[in-house]
Design a protein around this motif. Structure first.
Motif, short mmCIF file in Angstrom:
data_model
loop_
_atom_site.label_atom_id
_atom_site.label_comp_id
_atom_site.label_asym_id
_atom_site.label_seq_id
_atom_site.Cartn_x
_atom_site.Cartn_y
_atom_site.Cartn_z
N VAL A 1 0.46 -1.20 0.08
CA VAL A 1 0.35 0.18 -0.13
C VAL A 1 1.24 1.24 -0.13
N LYS A 2 1.87 0.90 0.63
CA LYS A 2 2.66 2.05 1.36
C LYS A 2 3.28 2.57 -0.55
N GLU A 3 4.06 1.47 -1.30
CA GLU A 3 5.37 1.63 -2.76
C GLU A 3 3.35 1.73 -3.70
N PHE A 4 2.62 1.62 -3.83
CA PHE A 4 1.16 1.14 -4.36
C PHE A 4 0.91 3.36 -4.38
N GLU A 5 0.71 3.42 -3.07
CA GLU A 5 -0.13 4.60 -2.73
C GLU A 5 1.11 6.26 -2.56
N GLU A 6 1.93 6.10 -1.54
CA GLU A 6 2.74 7.09 -1.57
C GLU A 6 3.88 7.85 -2.21
#
Length: 200
Positions: free
Chosen positions: A74-79
């Motif tokens: 999620v961090k890699e995809f969103e941020e």
């Protein structure tokens, strides 16, 4: 408190059968040794079950690993990506919409116009080929008719020639027969004349 005797606690009588010290250390629930051993056993069991729980969670319980991977994804995809995929999908959506609304109708109209022109040219070429084929068939028919007429004419000329030759042959044969007859008569008169002269 002497070194070799057995002491009996105050207010307690020794149990029958000797072995009072052993019962004090293990058998009585209120003795300090029993409490220490129990506490040590409980501590060992606690550590043992704690180790077993850690081993179980490391080997069989994958929820922490999955949760960590999920948080990282999620961090890699969103941020880090900054909604780049969303912008790409929006661009693709606009491109597909533009294609459906403008490009495809333009291509369809162009194809229809070009196909109509191609069909017209193809029809014209087909008509030209049909006319050429018809002319060729007519030319062949005329040529065949001429050949047949010439053949018939040659046959007629040959028959006339043969009849003429037969007539000339008959005429020549008649003249030859007349000439032979004259020669016979001439030789006959000459023989008569010779016969008269031979009698003298």
């Amino acid at each position: 408190m002497s070194g070799g005797g057995t002491e009996t606690p105050v207010g307690c009588e020794p149990a029958p059968g000797g072995g009072g010290k052993k019962k004090d250390s293990l058998g009585f629930a209120g003795s300090p040794a029993h409490l220490i051993i129990k506490a040590w056993v409980d501590l060992e069991f606690h550590f043992l079950f704690t180790d077993l729980g850690e081993i179980h969670s490391r080997l069989l319980d994958h929820r922490p690993v999955i949760q960590g991977e999920t948080r990282y994804f999620v961090k890699e995809f969103e941020e880090k990506r900054g909604l780049r995929e969303m912008r790409v999908l929006e661009n693709l959506k606009h491109m597909i919409q533009e294609t459906n609304e403008h490009t495809l109708p333009t291509c369809r109209a162009t194809m229809q116009d070009n196909l109509n022109q191609v069909l017209q040219r193809l029809q014209a070429a087909t008509d030209s080929v049909c006319r050429l084929q018809q002319r060729e068939q007519e030319r062949k028919k005329i040529h065949n008719d001429l050949l047949i007429a010439r053949e018939k004419q040659q046959v007629t000329q040959w028959e006339d020639f043969m009849r003429e030759q037969h007539g000339k042959q008959a005429e020549v044969d008649g003249e030859h027969g007349k000439a032979l007859e004259k020669l016979r008569e001439q030789y006959a008169e000459m023989e008569k004349g010779l016969a008269r002269f031979s009698t003298f």
